[in-house]
Every structure is written in C-alpha cells, then in structure tokens.
Motif scaffolding. Sequence first.
Motif, PDB file in Angstrom:
ATOM      1  N   ASN A  91      44.915  43.565  37.525  1.00  0.00           N
ATOM      2  CA  ASN A  91      43.571  43.215  38.473  1.00  0.00           C
ATOM      3  C   ASN A  91      43.875  43.983  39.885  1.00  0.00           C
ATOM      4  OD1 ASN A  91      41.278  41.702  37.083  1.00  0.00           O
ATOM      5  ND2 ASN A  91      43.342  40.457  36.516  1.00  0.00           N
ATOM      6  N   ARG A  92      44.824  44.630  40.049  1.00  0.00           N
ATOM      7  CA  ARG A  92      45.413  45.224  41.243  1.00  0.00           C
ATOM      8  C   ARG A  92      45.079  44.284  42.530  1.00  0.00           C
ATOM      9  NH1 ARG A  92      41.197  48.292  42.287  1.00  0.00           N
ATOM     10  NH2 ARG A  92      42.316  49.467  43.935  1.00  0.00           N
ATOM     11  N   LEU A  93      45.754  43.180  42.412  1.00  0.00           N
ATOM     12  CA  LEU A  93      45.494  41.939  43.301  1.00  0.00           C
ATOM     13  C   LEU A  93      46.624  42.252  44.513  1.00  0.00           C
ATOM     14  CD1 LEU A  93      44.473  38.934  41.371  1.00  0.00           C
ATOM     15  CD2 LEU A  93      43.135  40.397  42.735  1.00  0.00           C
ATOM     16  N   ASP A  94      47.490  43.038  44.368  1.00  0.00           N
ATOM     17  CA  ASP A  94      48.454  43.416  45.356  1.00  0.00           C
ATOM     18  C   ASP A  94      47.765  43.906  46.577  1.00  0.00           C
ATOM     19  OD1 ASP A  94      50.899  42.564  44.183  1.00  0.00           O
ATOM     20  OD2 ASP A  94      51.453  44.684  43.309  1.00  0.00           O
ATOM     21  N   GLU A  95      46.904  44.583  46.298  1.00  0.00           N
ATOM     22  CA  GLU A  95      46.229  45.348  47.300  1.00  0.00           C
ATOM     23  C   GLU A  95      44.707  44.432  47.566  1.00  0.00           C
ATOM     24  OE1 GLU A  95      45.573  48.528  43.856  1.00  0.00           O
ATOM     25  OE2 GLU A  95      46.986  47.102  44.704  1.00  0.00           O
ATOM     26  N   MET A  96      44.069  44.265  46.631  1.00  0.00           N
ATOM     27  CA  MET A  96      42.753  43.373  46.647  1.00  0.00           C
ATOM     28  C   MET A  96      43.085  42.100  47.309  1.00  0.00           C
ATOM     29  SD  MET A  96      40.991  45.721  45.306  1.00  0.00           S
ATOM     30  CE  MET A  96      39.403  44.895  45.619  1.00  0.00           C
ATOM     31  N   ILE A 131      39.755  39.120  37.352  1.00  0.00           N
ATOM     32  CA  ILE A 131      40.049  38.305  38.780  1.00  0.00           C
ATOM     33  C   ILE A 131      39.491  39.432  39.919  1.00  0.00           C
ATOM     34  CG2 ILE A 131      41.378  37.282  40.106  1.00  0.00           C
ATOM     35  CD1 ILE A 131      43.276  36.418  37.912  1.00  0.00           C
ATOM     36  N   GLN A 132      38.420  39.296  40.692  1.00  0.00           N
ATOM     37  CA  GLN A 132      37.895  39.968  41.497  1.00  0.00           C
ATOM     38  C   GLN A 132      37.964  39.556  42.866  1.00  0.00           C
ATOM     39  OE1 GLN A 132      34.307  41.430  39.568  1.00  0.00           O
ATOM     40  NE2 GLN A 132      35.284  43.332  39.134  1.00  0.00           N
ATOM     41  N   VAL A 133      37.869  40.003  43.983  1.00  0.00           N
ATOM     42  CA  VAL A 133      37.588  39.496  45.441  1.00  0.00           C
ATOM     43  C   VAL A 133      36.183  39.998  45.940  1.00  0.00           C
ATOM     44  CG1 VAL A 133      40.064  38.879  46.017  1.00  0.00           C
ATOM     45  CG2 VAL A 133      38.987  41.089  46.595  1.00  0.00           C
ATOM     46  N   GLU A 134      35.722  39.294  46.610  1.00  0.00           N
ATOM     47  CA  GLU A 134      34.074  39.526  47.169  1.00  0.00           C
ATOM     48  C   GLU A 134      34.288  39.197  48.743  1.00  0.00           C
ATOM     49  OE1 GLU A 134      31.792  41.135  46.044  1.00  0.00           O
ATOM     50  OE2 GLU A 134      32.442  41.358  43.812  1.00  0.00           O
TER      51      GLU A 134
END
Length: 435
Positions: A91-96, A131-134
């Motif tokens: 989910n690219r959460l390293d940067e997100m 899993i996303q961030v807003e």
Amino acid sequence: MTTPLDHVHQLLADFGSAQTGLADNVLYYESQKRPASIGVSTPPEMRELLAEIGWCRVYVDSVEERLDIEGFQMSGQSTADERLWEWWQANRLDEMSSYAHTEALIHGRAYIVVSAPDPEDPLADPDVPVIQVESPSTMWAEIDYRTHRAKRAIRVIKGDTPYGTPVPDYITIYLPDSTTGYVQGGPDGWRVDFHVQHDLGVVPVVPLLNRARLTERYGRSEITPELRSVTDAGARTMMNMQATAELMAAPQRLLFGVKPEEIADDPTNKRKVFEAYIARILAFEDPEGKATQWSAAELRNFTTVMEELAKQAATYTGLPPQYLAFASDNPASAEAIRSSESRLVKKAERKQRIFGGPWEQAMRIALLIMDGQIPKDARRMEVLWRDPSTPTFAAKADAVVKLATATTPDGRPIVPVERARIDLGYSAEERRPRV
C-alpha cells in the motif's frame, strides 16, 4: 429511525464545520501567512517586504522526520510479522504514512481508511487489503465518547468549478455495518453509487490524532498559538529591517553651496545626477561647496530581536539552537548536539506512542476484513519504530553489541538478536531469515 440520507446530511454538516482553521494551519506551515498588523513605523507600500518565516515548517518537519515505522510485531513473536509488513509495502505506506503524520501534526488529525481489495481492479492483489490515508480536508469521523473509536465517517470529493466555492460531488459514508458511495443527483440530491454490506461491527476508519486531550477528542495542531505569535513577530521584524535597509542602509550625504550642474553634466537628467551623487569621489571647484554625511542605520537591533524570537520559538518547540540558526560560531561537540536534541527526541518518542495505537488498530481492522476475525496475538500488537535519536553508527553498534553479548545470570542475552538488529536500523526485509 435514522435513514441513510440522514447520515449524509448530518455528516456533511459536521464535515463543513470541521474545516474551520484548516486553511490557516496550511498558511502557517507553508510560511504564507500575512500578519494582520505590519508595524506603525513602516508605510503600507512596503507590505510586500513582509518576510516569510518558516519556523512552523522547520518544527513540524523536524518531528515528522523522526517518525519512521519499520514493522509490526505480534504478541509472543520474536520477529516482525511478515504478512503485515507485506501489506504495508503493497500500500506504499512507507511514504503515505509520512504524509499522514505531517497532516496530523499540521491539523491535529488525519485518518487511516481500510477496505477489502477491489475485485475489479486489475492491479489489486486479492490477498492484500487496501489501506489509505486521508487528510482532514477530505474526511471527517465522528468519535464515540465511550469507545474512543470512530462512530461513523464521511469522505468528501469536491468537484472542480471555476466559480465560487467547490461543492461536494462525491461522498462515501462509513458505518459499522456498511460503506456506501453517493454521487450528486436524484430527487433527494444524492443517489447511491455503490453499497458494501461488510458487517464488521466497527467503522473501517481510524483517526490519527495529535495533541488530543480527555476534553479534546479531535486533536490539535502542533503549530500552537504561541509559535504562531513569534512567527508573526519575526515576519514583521524582518520587514522592518528590509525597509530600513532600503532607506537608510547607505550613508546619506548632504551638500551645501553646490549647483546641480556641478554634480552632473546634464542636471535635467535625474538618473545622471543620482549616479554622480552616489559616486565614491565628489569634486567641486566652488570653494564654498561643503559636504556632510550621516552615518548609516544600524541593523543590529533587528538581528538581536530576531535572535530573541528564535530563542522563544526554541523554547516552545524544543528545537535545538542549530535548527533555528542562533548557535555560536564554534561548532558544538557530538555530545553537545545530542544533549540539545533531547527535548526533540523525547517529543518524537511521545508522537510514536500516540501514533502507534491508530496504526495498530488499522492493522487489526485489516486482519478482520481479510480473515473474518482478529487473532488473539494481534490484540497486543506492537509497532516497531526507528530510533528517533541521532547517535553515531559506531556508538550505536558498540552499545548494541555489548547488550547482545552480555548475559543474565541464567545465561540468556540481555536483548535478543532480533532486537539488536532493529536497533541498528535493519529493515524487516533485511532481518528476514535467509535459507
């Protein structure tokens, strides 16, 4: 009985109310806030000289740069959980996650949204949840007083319009039993675009709160009122210093008994007169001609004020002196630098503790979505954070080796090898056993 459209209208109203102050937070972070008062000694025409002081961004970024997640560890496990880390990377959460932490520090809150993989997305992995961030500018969640979890939430996408304020043209409502998307249209103003009946029992939205209190459920910005006040004062001081430099930085000359034609060959040309006036040498044949000079304005009083304001900013934020450029000319020793960063490191450790809980909760919801239940060992899940301090690698390696090789009276090492590798900064992939 509450209808689906009741949720829409109520959450839209709450979302609109929650937007108050967000734009101001961004202006301070981006150093674009213009103080209301620009000083009585400076003419209004010089407002363009108002400097942009970036202390707010320096502070927020300095804390966020020390918030790096390196894995998740289940209760009873000695190594990081590979499956959760795979979800994190997919989910690219390293940067997100960095974006989410920054938003939470700026606005006091951000959000983590978890959902099942989209079966119609050709790039989606069916075994990996989404899993996303807003940002709070696009999402709002109502927090339950009893459970301190999201009771319901709304995500708003505003349409592009060349006139007036953008209005929502797509919204998503998150409830404990369902997730529903709406688009503008229909007799009631909204029509259903999609509906997912997940029956999780929890809202798949986790608030990431900063500076929350028992009486302040929705968090507060890290850009505090006192930091904003010294930033405004610094902007006004820099503006006054620039105005003084423009008007009085060069010595002013006063000439007596000198005719304009004696200064320049063409006294009607103001530019030539000025160029001759500012020349280093002025020679006149008239014996009655005299010249005197006023000393240039002293700008040190402005720099002294700026240094004092920077010290006040350091007091409020815990930033080391070298971060705000009021340290002495002599370079500090490594020990002195680490000592000056102690408050910043402790603040970063507190943020890790505060932000760790929401990330753990988000991973539990992801497990619930994918497996239909939350394993018992996930109830005591722990986020593995990178060390927020800045010791030298040699000093860290020496300390880790001593702890890993020293043993307790029963022959066990003080710290496990896995913990030693984490302290040395190895990632979960680097720590994975190789066959």
